[in-house]
Design an enzyme around this catalytic site. Structure first.
Site, short mmCIF file in Angstrom:
data_model
loop_
_atom_site.label_atom_id
_atom_site.label_comp_id
_atom_site.label_asym_id
_atom_site.label_seq_id
_atom_site.Cartn_x
_atom_site.Cartn_y
_atom_site.Cartn_z
N GLU A 7 20.03 23.35 33.84
CA GLU A 7 19.15 24.61 33.61
C GLU A 7 19.74 25.67 32.78
OE1 GLU A 7 16.99 25.29 37.64
OE2 GLU A 7 17.68 27.38 37.13
N LYS A 65 6.61 27.37 38.17
CA LYS A 65 6.20 28.27 39.41
C LYS A 65 4.93 28.88 38.93
CE LYS A 65 10.86 29.80 40.62
NZ LYS A 65 11.88 30.94 40.63
N HIS A 98 30.03 0.79 42.52
CA HIS A 98 29.23 -0.26 42.85
C HIS A 98 27.67 -0.28 42.62
CE1 HIS A 98 32.54 -2.36 44.77
NE2 HIS A 98 33.05 -1.02 45.10
O1 PA5 Z 1 19.39 29.48 38.86
C1 PA5 Z 1 18.30 30.26 38.86
O2 PA5 Z 1 18.11 31.32 38.67
C2 PA5 Z 1 17.19 29.46 39.77
O3 PA5 Z 1 17.44 27.90 39.87
C3 PA5 Z 1 16.74 29.84 41.11
O4 PA5 Z 1 18.24 29.80 41.80
C4 PA5 Z 1 15.87 29.38 42.14
O5 PA5 Z 1 14.61 29.10 41.05
C5 PA5 Z 1 15.37 30.05 43.12
O6 PA5 Z 1 15.21 31.38 42.79
P1 PA5 Z 1 15.18 32.46 43.81
O7 PA5 Z 1 16.69 32.72 44.27
O8 PA5 Z 1 14.73 33.70 43.21
O9 PA5 Z 1 14.62 32.33 44.97
#
Ligand code: PA5
Length: 474
Positions: free
Chosen positions: A300, A443, A329
């Site tokens: 990410e 989202k 394996h």
């Molecule tokens: O790293 C990030 O910011 C995202 O992956 C969030 O952790 C994830 O989308 C969840 O978001 P939130 O903590 O706002 O619910």
């Protein structure tokens, strides 16, 4: 009990098998390749260091500035451990992967199945999906009247987490009436989002995720610290490990004396040479979910279509999780003989917290008997070394991070090593390491499909997309 000694708990980073002298001139790196990157490396080092604590780099401050918060977390954890039989985290992505990784690393591998007198704390579950079967399954094994729910969402708006919140609070209200609020702890942004508004309205105990700390960099904030403390994990030691890694990582811009910076430089060089996959392969079940956590952090943070100047770059390095020896394996055949497109990071544990002797007893079967009298830990580590050898022999880029023992301090260090490595690579790529526009798109499309107010334009955009052809559906 032997006294904890930091010097005995130093992580080591062995990158011999990234170098041409060890895996061959064609695939391996030369010291001159690294030297050529000096200006980029130095600039990345300076930029991450300069922005520590600012913007989205608040995570670098967490090991230094949370004394009061830690005290509050420890008081709350004590009360939860005393008053509740189960602790459930409701959250997803960065609000779930850290707590899962740390739980797996530092608690008994069958913790929930242990009797209370061995567990000495509440059972622990993390609901990081909206699979209805999973939610029903959870409700089959917990009693909400003796359960504390920790709702974690930085944005306070994530559909998955808020739907879990709605399901659980509805059940809690029916079971407990007005007292239900004492079964919910909210961990969220101090100002933004719905959860903070709900927390204030309902009177939930609340912990804040500092504004400069994004989900995947939040394990050292109350996101990770509260669940860990409830599990009886020494969070001060975890923070000490993270703190020491930060101090080391900002001491010098010379990567030969800076582990996170060298780790980042090697990955950046690999990316430049078209090695587009990063395999994370711990050789310990306790570290299995560190690989999951790493996949989100790496994927990410670095997967970005544009750089900071807005230029299309389509950067990224695909993270893959594997487990030693299990995946020897399964995946190792590919890693040893498939395309030259990977960097494989092995995580070694020098000493396991418990050992298991392989007993004597089959002298008439020499093919099996050679194992007898050794420990399983020796077998696992020998197989790791053998895999490292096999990879190097086939000219495969690989590196080994060794942890003397899995404990709070080394886990704090390891997590911070990967966070800093990620931040340095992001800076080398000149991308925004801390946003996730690709996640937001999905989202927003979900909101539009549900007809959420404010997403009418997105709905129109979705409706105008080309309809699928039956020809391509069998
Ligand atoms: O790293 C990030 O910011 C995202 O992956 C969030 O952790 C994830 O989308 C969840 O978001 P939130 O903590 O706002 O619910």
């Amino acid at each position: 009990m032997t006294k904890f000694n930091k010097n005995d708990n130093q992580i080591r980073f062995d990158f011999n098998n990234m170098m041409a002298d060890y895996i061959g001139q064609e695939q391996g790196f030369k010291e001159s390749d690294l030297a050529a990157l000096n200006p980029t490396v130095k600039a990345a080092f300076e930029s991450v260091k300069a922005q520590g604590g600012e913007g989205w780099q608040g995570w670098l401050d967490l090991p230094f500035n949370q004394d009061e918060i830690v005290a509050d977390i420890l008081d709350t954890a004590k009360a939860v451990r005393k008053g509740f039989k189960t602790f459930v985290v409701l959250g997803i992505g960065g609000s779930a992967l850290g707590p899962i990784a740390v739980f797996q690393a530092l608690k008994h591998l069958h913790y929930n199945e242990l009797p209370y007198k061995m567990r000495k704390g509440p059972k622990f579950y993390v609901e990081d999906n909206v699979d209805p079967e999973r939610m029903n399954a959870l409700l089959d094994v917990i009693d909400v009247k003796t359960t504390m729910f920790n709702v974690i969402t930085k944005s306070g708006a994530t559909s998955e987490t808020m739907s879990q919140y709605l399901v659980i609070t509805d059940i809690l209200k029916k079971a407990l009436g007005a007292d239900y609020a004492s079964h919910v702890i909210a961990t969220t942004d101090k100002e933004k989002g719905n959860l903070i508004k709900l927390a204030k309205k309902e009177g939930f105990k609340t912990f804040y995720i500092p504004s400069g700390v994004g989900g995947r960099f939040s394990e050292m904030s109350p996101v990770g610290l509260l669940p860990a403390a409830v599990l009886g994990i020494d969070i001060k030691k975890m923070l000490a490990g993270a703190r020491d890694m930060i101090k080391k990582g900002f001491k010098t811009a010379n990567p030969y004396h800076n582990m996170p910076l060298m780790a980042a430089t090697l990955q950046y060089l690999a990316m430049q040479k078209g090695k587009n996959i990063s395999v994370m392969m711990p050789y310990a079940d306790s570290l299995k979910y560190i690989a999951d956590w790493y996949c989100q952090l790496w994927g990410e943070s670095l997967g970005k279509s544009v750089d900071k100047a807005g230029k299309e770059v389509y950067a990224g390095h695909t993270p893959v999780k594997a487990l030693g020896v299990t995946d020897q394996h399964s995946q190792i055949q590919l890693y040893t003989e498939g395309p030259f497109d990977k960097v494989i990071t092995l995580i070694a544990v020098d000493a396991f917290r418990q050992e298991m002797m392989i007993p004597e007893g089959l002298p008439e079967f020499p093919d099996v008997n050679f194992l007898c009298g050794n420990t399983m830990g020796t077998l696992l580590n020998t197989e790791r070394k053998a895999t490292e050898y096999a990879l190097a022999k086939k000219h495969r880029l690989n590196r080994t991070i060794s942890v003397p023992e899995v404990n709070e301090y080394t886990i704090g260090k390891l997590l911070m090593l990967f966070m800093m490595e990620t931040a340095f690579v992001g800076a080398m790529l000149n991308i925004d390491t801390f946003n996730q526009p690709g996640v937001e798109e999905g989202k927003n499309a979900t909101y539009a499909m549900f007809g959420r107010k404010g997403y009418e334009a997105k709905k129109a955009e979705l409706d105008s997309a080309k309809a699928k052809s039956e020809k391509y559906i069998l």
